[in-house]
Design a protein around this motif. Structure first.
Motif, PDB file in Angstrom:
ATOM      1  N   GLY A   1     -60.714 -34.978 -20.616  1.00 31.05           N
ATOM      2  CA  GLY A   1     -60.523 -35.460 -21.974  1.00 31.05           C
ATOM      3  C   GLY A   1     -59.113 -34.858 -21.634  1.00 31.05           C
ATOM      4  N   TYR A   2     -58.594 -35.349 -22.563  1.00 28.03           N
ATOM      5  CA  TYR A   2     -56.919 -34.365 -23.610  1.00 28.03           C
ATOM      6  C   TYR A   2     -56.760 -33.302 -24.269  1.00 28.03           C
ATOM      7  CZ  TYR A   2     -57.221 -40.103 -22.821  1.00 28.03           C
ATOM      8  OH  TYR A   2     -57.176 -41.204 -22.267  1.00 28.03           O
ATOM      9  N   THR A   3     -57.422 -31.862 -23.153  1.00 31.51           N
ATOM     10  CA  THR A   3     -56.941 -30.696 -24.306  1.00 31.51           C
ATOM     11  C   THR A   3     -56.152 -30.149 -23.098  1.00 31.51           C
ATOM     12  OG1 THR A   3     -58.068 -28.667 -24.981  1.00 31.51           O
ATOM     13  CG2 THR A   3     -59.074 -29.792 -22.874  1.00 31.51           C
ATOM     14  N   ASP A   4     -55.323 -28.905 -23.820  1.00 35.19           N
ATOM     15  CA  ASP A   4     -54.413 -28.164 -23.151  1.00 35.19           C
ATOM     16  C   ASP A   4     -54.761 -26.697 -22.594  1.00 35.19           C
ATOM     17  OD1 ASP A   4     -54.432 -27.067 -25.894  1.00 35.19           O
ATOM     18  OD2 ASP A   4     -52.105 -27.064 -25.508  1.00 35.19           O
ATOM     19  N   ILE A   5     -56.313 -26.483 -23.228  1.00 39.12           N
ATOM     20  CA  ILE A   5     -56.723 -25.367 -22.500  1.00 39.12           C
ATOM     21  C   ILE A   5     -58.724 -25.898 -21.804  1.00 39.12           C
ATOM     22  CG2 ILE A   5     -58.676 -23.558 -23.468  1.00 39.12           C
ATOM     23  CD1 ILE A   5     -57.304 -23.564 -26.278  1.00 39.12           C
TER      24      ILE A   5
ATOM     25  N   GLY B   1     -60.751 -39.739 -24.800  1.00 36.28           N
ATOM     26  CA  GLY B   1     -61.190 -38.280 -23.828  1.00 36.28           C
ATOM     27  C   GLY B   1     -62.552 -38.067 -23.587  1.00 36.28           C
ATOM     28  N   THR B   2     -63.470 -38.361 -23.834  1.00 32.10           N
ATOM     29  CA  THR B   2     -64.680 -38.464 -23.413  1.00 32.10           C
ATOM     30  C   THR B   2     -65.146 -39.521 -23.223  1.00 32.10           C
ATOM     31  OG1 THR B   2     -64.573 -36.856 -25.215  1.00 32.10           O
ATOM     32  CG2 THR B   2     -66.771 -37.853 -24.349  1.00 32.10           C
ATOM     33  N   LEU B   3     -65.054 -40.855 -24.087  1.00 34.48           N
ATOM     34  CA  LEU B   3     -65.809 -42.022 -23.689  1.00 34.48           C
ATOM     35  C   LEU B   3     -64.679 -42.456 -22.688  1.00 34.48           C
ATOM     36  CD1 LEU B   3     -67.995 -43.633 -26.696  1.00 34.48           C
ATOM     37  CD2 LEU B   3     -68.417 -43.061 -23.821  1.00 34.48           C
ATOM     38  N   LEU B   4     -63.368 -43.667 -23.405  1.00 27.62           N
ATOM     39  CA  LEU B   4     -62.321 -43.996 -23.026  1.00 27.62           C
ATOM     40  C   LEU B   4     -60.945 -43.714 -22.760  1.00 27.62           C
ATOM     41  CD1 LEU B   4     -62.662 -46.700 -25.853  1.00 27.62           C
ATOM     42  CD2 LEU B   4     -64.223 -46.327 -23.218  1.00 27.62           C
TER      43      LEU B   4
ATOM     44  N   VAL C   1     -71.634 -34.878 -27.059  1.00 27.28           N
ATOM     45  CA  VAL C   1     -70.726 -34.926 -26.526  1.00 27.28           C
ATOM     46  C   VAL C   1     -68.863 -35.095 -26.133  1.00 27.28           C
ATOM     47  CG1 VAL C   1     -70.607 -35.963 -23.546  1.00 27.28           C
ATOM     48  CG2 VAL C   1     -72.616 -36.047 -25.321  1.00 27.28           C
ATOM     49  N   GLY C   2     -68.329 -34.569 -25.856  1.00 28.24           N
ATOM     50  CA  GLY C   2     -67.119 -34.535 -26.584  1.00 28.24           C
ATOM     51  C   GLY C   2     -65.841 -33.487 -25.277  1.00 28.24           C
ATOM     52  N   ASP C   3     -64.761 -33.819 -25.648  1.00 26.92           N
ATOM     53  CA  ASP C   3     -64.004 -33.054 -24.713  1.00 26.92           C
ATOM     54  C   ASP C   3     -62.582 -31.788 -25.097  1.00 26.92           C
ATOM     55  OD1 ASP C   3     -62.138 -34.955 -26.338  1.00 26.92           O
ATOM     56  OD2 ASP C   3     -60.559 -34.496 -24.797  1.00 26.92           O
TER      57      ASP C   3
END
Length: 232
Positions: free
Chosen positions: A192-196, A12-15, A169-171
């Motif tokens: 990326g992959y987050t519900d918030i 969800g960040t790099l890939l 660096v993140g998501d």
């Protein structure tokens, strides 16, 4: 001064790994005679790890996620995933160019992911990008994992870095909370992959595309700004 270090989350960040991860879950569900999960509806579960994805799939099928069943199906998920680890996974747009520009500016790069280390390394090898990173630290590399700050601090130590000259660096909330607790500045990506939405999670900077990463890093770190200016 310690060489600047940029640490990236992986999924969800790099890939964009969602298709291969959800595909692995759905192959396990098919083996159990259970319905698949919808890739769009369950995209946000990808950032929570394989066990959480399997649990969500069982719940959607109306099956209780009993511990032994969940253990068994999670191991089968891992087996399925490693067989198809790079089938559809690709870097997010602009990611490789950003890594190239950081490497050219003599910035060290590392990965801190809650994915199992062997899976992360296998994936990077398949995509032929493993050599870009000085260290890959997975969710089982240390006794703890994000959001525990020691996961990031351990990655920094393994990479020969310093928290004062490191940016994460993140998501997800796990990335941001771990970085904050480690005393590390953090850039969050919105894809990326987050519900918030990450804008609500307290990152120093939020970006919508990797084209915006280098300006964000330069704004947060004078050391990085100097490196990037010298290369420009």
């Amino acid at each position: 001064m310690t060489q600047p270090l940029v640490i990236f989350d992986l999924d969800g960040t790099l890939l964009d790994t969602a298709s291969d991860l959800i595909g692995a879950v759905n192959r396990v569900m098919a083996e159990e005679g259970l319905p698949p999960i919808d890739p769009v509806t369950y995209r946000a579960t990808v950032g929570k790890g394989g066990r959480a994805m399997v649990s969500a799939a069982l719940g959607a099928a109306g099956v209780e996620a009993e511990v032994r069943l969940l253990d068994r199906l999670t191991e089968r998920f891992i087996d399925q995933y490693i067989r198809h680890v790079a089938e559809h996974t690709r870097p997010f747009p602009g990611a490789m160019d950003a890594l190239d520009r950081l490497t050219a500016a003599d910035v060290r790069l590392a990965v801190c992911t809650n994915k199992r280390e062997v899976l992360a390394i296998e994936l990077f090898e398949k995509l032929e990008i493993l050599e870009r990173f000085v260290v890959i630290c997975g969710g089982d590399t240390f006794p703890v994992r994000k959001p525990d700050p020691q996961h990031i601090l351990g990655t920094i130590e393994a990479a020969g870095g310093d928290p004062a000259t490191t940016i994460m660096v993140g998501d997800s909330a796990a990335d941001i909370d771990a970085a904050r607790a480690a005393g590390v500045k953090v850039v969050a990506v919105t894809f990326g992959y987050t519900d918030i939405h990450v804008s609500e999670l307290g990152a120093d900077v939020v970006i919508d595309h990797f084209d915006d990463l280098l300006p964000a890093l330069a704004a947060l770190s004078p050391a990085l700004a100097d490196k990037l200016d010298a290369k420009a």
